[in-house]
Enzyme design. Structure first.
Site, PDB file in Angstrom:
ATOM      1  CG  ASP A   1      38.120 -24.074 -65.970  1.00 45.88           C
ATOM      2  OD1 ASP A   1      39.014 -24.287 -65.126  1.00 45.88           O
ATOM      3  OD2 ASP A   1      38.345 -23.997 -67.196  1.00 45.88           O
ATOM      4  CD  GLN A   2      29.070 -25.632 -63.605  1.00 52.11           C
ATOM      5  OE1 GLN A   2      29.103 -26.018 -64.770  1.00 52.11           O
ATOM      6  NE2 GLN A   2      27.940 -25.577 -62.893  1.00 52.11           N
TER       7      GLN A   2
ATOM      8  CB  THR B   1       6.165 -11.491 -34.674  1.00 54.95           C
ATOM      9  OG1 THR B   1       6.521 -11.157 -36.021  1.00 54.95           O
ATOM     10  CG2 THR B   1       6.777 -10.481 -33.733  1.00 54.95           C
TER      11      THR B   1
ATOM     12  CG  ASP C   1       6.400 -21.204 -34.423  1.00 55.96           C
ATOM     13  OD1 ASP C   1       5.422 -21.405 -35.162  1.00 55.96           O
ATOM     14  OD2 ASP C   1       7.538 -21.621 -34.670  1.00 55.96           O
TER      15      ASP C   1
ATOM     16  CD  GLU D   1      15.593 -20.676 -33.848  1.00 51.27           C
ATOM     17  OE1 GLU D   1      14.764 -21.528 -33.446  1.00 51.27           O
ATOM     18  OE2 GLU D   1      15.576 -20.210 -34.995  1.00 51.27           O
ATOM     19  CE1 TYR D   2      14.856 -17.985 -30.187  1.00 55.40           C
ATOM     20  CE2 TYR D   2      13.966 -20.015 -29.226  1.00 55.40           C
ATOM     21  CZ  TYR D   2      13.902 -18.975 -30.156  1.00 55.40           C
ATOM     22  OH  TYR D   2      12.876 -18.945 -31.055  1.00 55.40           O
TER      23      TYR D   2
ATOM     24  N   GLY E   1      22.750 -21.852 -37.833  1.00 55.03           N
ATOM     25  CA  GLY E   1      22.141 -22.447 -36.662  1.00 55.03           C
ATOM     26  C   GLY E   1      20.742 -22.945 -36.900  1.00 55.03           C
TER      27      GLY E   1
END
Length: 474
Positions: A117-118, A279, A281, A205-206, A144
């Site tokens: 049941d788990q 905002t 890299d 991306e992207y 992604g």
């Protein structure tokens, strides 16, 4: 004209305020749903954290954030059958791993693999427990990322594929219908993860861009991304009418002018509850100089200084000018740094040429990782204290007045490199409570939606970076 000092926080806020005044008036933004937090401190938690650092769900400081983005779900397409689906990245870590004792569990209760049941084990089970202990906490599934955006272009290309892909994502993650048939015998099955995920975060991306091996990219991606967001919003809302719940839809979006290159930013954003703006890299090890990973304000010495939006305040202003309401902007911060070896001596090595030969992208140790985590810098290497103020192990903490960012320098840092000298001049650009505090002030002053971090296991053991963002929720 070259500025003699860094743009102050107050000047940065004025820049953002000016952008609000100058921006064309967007269509009236709908009020946030009561199920959607009006203020956001969000952090990614990656399924592989339990392997690398041994960071478990129980270690997440849930009182200092209100949204967890779980990385990642996998957009999948079968070219042979033309079938779109939304898959599990790591079934073992996600919902099959057994916690044999209560030491690594949220509530101190061990799993029972013999209990049919788990149906949830692993991270999914612990996230359910974390939500139960923190009723205001939301969890999204992020789809992604850099390496798993492979099929987004294809999946977004036709109405039929968009519909079937979105339906599969809702079935797997929102309805919680997980694959069964593994071990433990009870793991997975229909509705096993129902109620775990409160929404979906799109990490394409992207659009139009080959990132980590994407297929079939092309100019049509830009508009197709908008159509895909519309389909997600439509189907999430439709399912929400059956459960009486608003399901979140967010996206990880690029910084600076690249945001409008890849996305129809205003149109895409109107389907989202908020935009997680990456905002960070701004500079990486493929660049020409040892430069800040994330800049708070403009620095004319930066290799990309010709782009005035190539910093956090410039990006926020650009989003506002392109019709994204302040109430939808969530500012991204990195909990990791950029390491540069064999730098010059001028300016403590910042903005000098470098040579990173010998660093290992798979390494977790601070002296070998191209992007060492704050945890590695503070708790493992001892390069800096948790407050980000005092250096150690031969490193000095410096402050870039123009960019508003800290960096570490060591003229003779030891590294376990297989090539070159035993010690080399080293610069590490990183985030500190002080630099993150600047973002917190910006968010509060401009009434932005909040902040997002990649990612929570990379913080120090004392949670000082997420702690610097926590005032956003006040």
């Amino acid at each position: 004209m070259r500025r003699s000092r860094r743009l102050s926080v107050s000047a940065a806020l004025a820049l953002g305020a000016s952008a609000v005044l100058l921006a064309p008036l967007p269509a009236q933004a709908a009020a946030p749903s009561p199920d959607a937090p009006s203020k956001v401190v969000s952090a990614y938690f990656a399924d592989w954290d339990v392997y690398g650092r041994g960071y478990d769900v129980k270690d997440i400081p849930a009182t200092q954030l209100n949204v967890i983005q779980y990385a990642f779900g996998v957009p999948t397409y079968d070219p042979t059958t033309g079938t779109a689906s939304c898959g599990i990245l790591d079934p073992w870590a996600d919902y099959q791993q057994v916690y044999w004792t209560g030491d690594n569990t949220v509530d101190g209760v061990a799993d029972d693999p013999n209990n049919l049941d788990q149906h949830l084990f692993g991270n999914f089970n612990q996230l359910q427990k974390l939500k139960a202990a923190n009723p205001g906490l939301k969890v999204e599934i992020s789809l992604g990322g850099w390496t798993k955006s492979t099929w987004f272009s294809t999946l977004a290309s036709t109405p039929q594929l968009r519909q079937s892909f979105v339906a599969s994502c809702i079935d797997t993650f929102i309805k919680g219908n997980l694959p069964g048939g593994g071990w433990p015998a009870g793991a997975g099955g229909a509705g096993a993860a129902a109620g775990l995920f409160d929404g979906i975060d799109l990490d394409w991306e992207y659009p139009t861009q080959v990132a980590g091996g994407n297929n079939d990219v092309g100019p049509a991606d830009r508009h197709n991304a908008t159509l895909l967001a519309a389909e997600f919003r439509k189907q999430l809302d439709a399912y929400g009418t059956t459960t009486g719940k608003h399901y979140l839809l967010t996206a990880a979006l690029p910084a600076a002018t690249s945001s409008t290159k890849y996305y129809e930013l205003k149109d895409f954003s109107k389907y989202l509850d908020w935009d997680n703006v990456m905002t960070y890299d701004f500079n990486v090890a493929s660049g020409p100089k040892a430069s800040p990973n994330t800049l708070f304000t403009y620095d004319p010495r930066d290799p990309n200084a010709s782009n005035m939006t190539w910093n956090t305040t410039g990006t926020v202003a650009y989003y506002l000018l392109n019709g994204v309401p302040a109430s939808k902007i969530v500012v991204g911060v990195p909990f990791y740094g950029q390491q540069y070896l064999r730098t010059g001596s001028a300016n403590h090595g910042l903005y000098t040429a470098f040579d990173n030969t010998g660093l290992d992208p798979n390494a977790l140790d601070a002296d070998l990782a191209p992007q060492p985590t704050y945890h590695a810098l503070v708790d493992q290497g001892g390069y800096v204290d948790a407050a980000g103020v005092t250096g150690g192990a031969g490193y000095t903490v410096n402050w870039d007045l123009l960019a508003g960012e800290p960096y570490l320098s060591n003229p003779a840092a030891p590294h376990n490199l297989t090539t070159g000298a035993a010690t080399v001049p080293t610069v590490i650009a990183f985030s500190s409570p002080r630099s993150i505090g600047e973002r917190t002030k910006l968010i509060k002053a401009l009434h932005l939606r909040g902040a997002m971090a990649w990612e929570i296991s990379q913080d120090s053991d004392s949670h000082t970076l997420i702690g610097a963002l926590a005032p956003v929720l006040q």
